[in-house]
Design a protein around this motif. Structure first.
Motif, PDB file in Angstrom:
ATOM      1  N   UNK A 184      -3.374   2.041  -9.136  1.00 32.34           N
ATOM      2  CA  UNK A 184      -3.846   0.609  -8.447  1.00 32.34           C
ATOM      3  C   UNK A 184      -4.349  -0.216  -9.508  1.00 32.34           C
ATOM      4  N   UNK A 185      -4.990   0.114 -10.639  1.00 32.44           N
ATOM      5  CA  UNK A 185      -5.503  -0.774 -11.725  1.00 32.44           C
ATOM      6  C   UNK A 185      -4.287  -1.161 -12.308  1.00 32.44           C
ATOM      7  N   UNK A 186      -3.166  -0.542 -12.727  1.00 29.95           N
ATOM      8  CA  UNK A 186      -2.281  -1.143 -13.402  1.00 29.95           C
ATOM      9  C   UNK A 186      -1.428  -2.270 -12.444  1.00 29.95           C
ATOM     10  N   UNK A 187      -1.294  -1.898 -10.973  1.00 31.93           N
ATOM     11  CA  UNK A 187      -0.661  -2.951 -10.076  1.00 31.93           C
ATOM     12  C   UNK A 187      -1.546  -4.263 -10.215  1.00 31.93           C
ATOM     13  N   UNK A 188      -2.790  -3.937 -10.225  1.00 29.94           N
ATOM     14  CA  UNK A 188      -3.784  -5.248 -10.103  1.00 29.94           C
ATOM     15  C   UNK A 188      -3.679  -5.986 -11.447  1.00 29.94           C
ATOM     16  N   UNK A 189      -3.328  -5.439 -12.564  1.00 29.19           N
ATOM     17  CA  UNK A 189      -3.383  -5.908 -13.918  1.00 29.19           C
ATOM     18  C   UNK A 189      -1.883  -6.599 -14.163  1.00 29.19           C
ATOM     19  N   UNK A 190      -1.032  -6.294 -12.882  1.00 31.12           N
ATOM     20  CA  UNK A 190       0.492  -7.074 -13.234  1.00 31.12           C
ATOM     21  C   UNK A 190       1.442  -6.207 -13.991  1.00 31.12           C
ATOM     22  N   UNK A 191       0.982  -4.994 -14.336  1.00 33.05           N
ATOM     23  CA  UNK A 191       2.077  -4.095 -15.163  1.00 33.05           C
ATOM     24  C   UNK A 191       3.273  -3.879 -14.579  1.00 33.05           C
ATOM     25  N   UNK A 192       3.442  -3.843 -13.507  1.00 31.96           N
ATOM     26  CA  UNK A 192       4.749  -3.689 -12.796  1.00 31.96           C
ATOM     27  C   UNK A 192       5.493  -4.875 -12.447  1.00 31.96           C
ATOM     28  N   UNK A 193       4.795  -6.031 -12.437  1.00 29.72           N
ATOM     29  CA  UNK A 193       5.738  -7.321 -12.204  1.00 29.72           C
ATOM     30  C   UNK A 193       6.824  -7.518 -12.561  1.00 29.72           C
ATOM     31  N   UNK A 194       8.010  -7.887 -11.834  1.00 28.11           N
ATOM     32  CA  UNK A 194       9.313  -7.950 -12.269  1.00 28.11           C
ATOM     33  C   UNK A 194       9.934  -6.857 -12.295  1.00 28.11           C
ATOM     34  N   UNK A 195       9.357  -5.583 -12.276  1.00 28.87           N
ATOM     35  CA  UNK A 195      10.251  -4.314 -12.187  1.00 28.87           C
ATOM     36  C   UNK A 195      10.723  -4.097 -10.844  1.00 28.87           C
ATOM     37  N   UNK A 196      11.966  -3.843 -10.462  1.00 28.72           N
ATOM     38  CA  UNK A 196      12.724  -3.776  -9.575  1.00 28.72           C
ATOM     39  C   UNK A 196      12.515  -2.670  -8.681  1.00 28.72           C
ATOM     40  N   UNK A 197      12.340  -1.425  -9.564  1.00 23.54           N
ATOM     41  CA  UNK A 197      12.152  -0.416  -8.567  1.00 23.54           C
ATOM     42  C   UNK A 197      10.696  -0.098  -8.363  1.00 23.54           C
ATOM     43  N   UNK A 198       9.787  -0.907  -8.875  1.00 20.60           N
ATOM     44  CA  UNK A 198       8.407  -0.917  -8.200  1.00 20.60           C
ATOM     45  C   UNK A 198       7.963  -1.923  -7.347  1.00 20.60           C
ATOM     46  N   UNK A 199       8.963  -2.856  -6.970  1.00 22.22           N
ATOM     47  CA  UNK A 199       8.875  -3.700  -6.033  1.00 22.22           C
ATOM     48  C   UNK A 199       8.284  -3.473  -4.746  1.00 22.22           C
ATOM     49  N   UNK A 200       8.770  -2.324  -3.967  1.00 21.65           N
ATOM     50  CA  UNK A 200       8.116  -2.015  -2.896  1.00 21.65           C
ATOM     51  C   UNK A 200       6.534  -1.379  -3.142  1.00 21.65           C
ATOM     52  N   UNK A 201       6.415  -0.632  -4.060  1.00 26.89           N
ATOM     53  CA  UNK A 201       5.119  -0.061  -4.378  1.00 26.89           C
ATOM     54  C   UNK A 201       4.165  -1.457  -4.735  1.00 26.89           C
ATOM     55  N   UNK A 202       4.410  -2.194  -5.496  1.00 28.95           N
ATOM     56  CA  UNK A 202       3.465  -3.312  -5.697  1.00 28.95           C
ATOM     57  C   UNK A 202       3.218  -4.102  -4.319  1.00 28.95           C
ATOM     58  N   UNK A 203       4.111  -4.137  -3.750  1.00 25.70           N
ATOM     59  CA  UNK A 203       4.055  -5.074  -2.400  1.00 25.70           C
ATOM     60  C   UNK A 203       3.065  -4.250  -1.570  1.00 25.70           C
ATOM     61  N   UNK A 204       3.360  -3.053  -1.300  1.00 28.84           N
ATOM     62  CA  UNK A 204       2.336  -2.447  -0.391  1.00 28.84           C
ATOM     63  C   UNK A 204       1.015  -2.099  -0.756  1.00 28.84           C
ATOM     64  N   UNK A 205       0.738  -2.012  -2.069  1.00 27.93           N
ATOM     65  CA  UNK A 205      -0.635  -2.155  -2.668  1.00 27.93           C
ATOM     66  C   UNK A 205      -1.251  -3.455  -2.600  1.00 27.93           C
ATOM     67  N   UNK A 206      -0.617  -4.468  -2.712  1.00 31.07           N
ATOM     68  CA  UNK A 206      -1.144  -5.768  -2.582  1.00 31.07           C
ATOM     69  C   UNK A 206      -1.688  -6.214  -1.154  1.00 31.07           C
ATOM     70  N   UNK A 207      -0.851  -5.873  -0.238  1.00 27.64           N
ATOM     71  CA  UNK A 207      -0.869  -6.067   1.045  1.00 27.64           C
ATOM     72  C   UNK A 207      -1.986  -5.213   1.634  1.00 27.64           C
ATOM     73  N   UNK A 208      -2.199  -4.054   1.121  1.00 24.53           N
ATOM     74  CA  UNK A 208      -3.357  -3.057   1.564  1.00 24.53           C
ATOM     75  C   UNK A 208      -4.708  -3.614   1.068  1.00 24.53           C
ATOM     76  N   UNK A 209      -4.777  -4.378  -0.063  1.00 19.71           N
ATOM     77  CA  UNK A 209      -6.073  -4.621  -0.493  1.00 19.71           C
ATOM     78  C   UNK A 209      -6.871  -6.058   0.163  1.00 19.71           C
TER      79      UNK A 209
END
Length: 285
Positions: A260-285
């Motif tokens: 969660x901390x990595x996602x908040x820091x934008x570590x996976x921004x632009x990574x296609x495989x992580x798109x669903x993961x980052x979207x779910x985390x941000x919508x849940x916060x």
């Protein structure tokens, strides 16, 4: 295994001189280091690798461990050259990104084929020789066999399955052959390149450990006076292994919080495989 003589290492190891060792993935980072150390101690080491290198520290035979015929022929050649076999080190392995939420593609199949079935093929080809010498098998597993990281489902699944295979093997041939699983964490090597290229770097998720510690642990598994079932490569790794097996909800929370901390820091921004993961985390916060 060859009759042990007093150890020169001072660490409770048997003398390596004359011990016949086969190492898979012998031209890679781990394989080269293990081969060089064992050879330097006087062991007779032969390696297997898909692409042997010109500067390999030991003799390496070309072998495709995803091919039954290649494994059968090349293992027989290696054992014949050494006059038997005392230790098999199943080190060959590959990594790469694979999201659990997506259908398994070629990358997932490649990792399972090499990391699990490749080790299975080579071990099967070596079993008779190892039983005859009352030898040992060392499986290079991973901390991810028990403590999964996101977006690397194929690697974790292949390493957990490798441990299950080792457990079955131990029950079948353990009266004559010792079987040990070694659990390194992350070591800087080219195995992480494809993951980093996909924008899924392990930086900040895994703590890197020195290669020498992994090599020390492999030698302990191969030459230790007592056969060990499982060996972590660091004290921290031993704690993680214990927690993951006995308190898995604790390690789940640790990994989830780090993610969660990595996602908040934008570590996976632009990574296609992580798109669903980052979207779910941000919508849940």
């Amino acid at each position: 295994m060859s009759s042990p003589r007093p150890s020169r290492s001072g660490r409770g190891h048997r003398d390596a001189r004359g011990v016949r060792v086969l190492v898979t993935g012998a031209s890679g980072t781990f394989g080269r280091a293990v081969g060089a150390r064992l050879s330097g101690l006087g062991a007779h080491v032969t390696g297997l690798d898909l692409a042997p290198g010109p500067e390999d520290p030991v003799e390496v035979l070309a072998c495709d461990i995803t091919d039954d015929a290649s494994v059968t022929a090349t293992v027989a050649e290696a054992i014949g050259r050494m006059g038997g076999l005392d230790v098999l080190i199943n080190n060959a392995g590959v990594g790469g990104p694979a999201a659990a939420e997506l259908a398994p593609g070629g990358e997932a199949r490649r990792q399972l084929e090499i990391n699990l079935l490749g080790a299975w093929r080579v071990t099967a080809a070596c079993t008779d020789a190892l039983v005859a010498s009352r030898g040992r098998v060392v499986m290079m597993s991973s901390r991810m066999a028990v403590m999964q990281l996101p977006l690397a489902a194929a690697y974790g699944a292949s390493k957990r399955a490798l441990v299950a295979y080792a457990d079955a093997l131990r029950l079948e041939i353990g009266t004559h052959v010792g079987v040990t699983c070694v659990y390194p964490s992350a070591v800087r090597s080219p195995i992480h390149d494809s993951t980093a290229a996909a924008g899924l770097s392990l930086e900040g998720v895994s703590r890197y450990e020195p290669l020498e510690g992994v090599v020390d642990t492999v030698l302990r598994a191969a030459l230790g006076r007592r056969v060990r079932r499982d060996l972590a490569t660091t004290r921290r790794g031993a704690v993680e292994l214990f927690l993951a097996r006995h308190l898995p909800s604790v390690t789940d929370r640790i990994v989830a919080r780090t993610l969660a901390g990595r996602i908040r820091g934008g570590a996976f921004d632009g990574a296609e495989l992580a798109a669903g993961l980052t979207e779910r985390h941000r919508s849940a916060s």
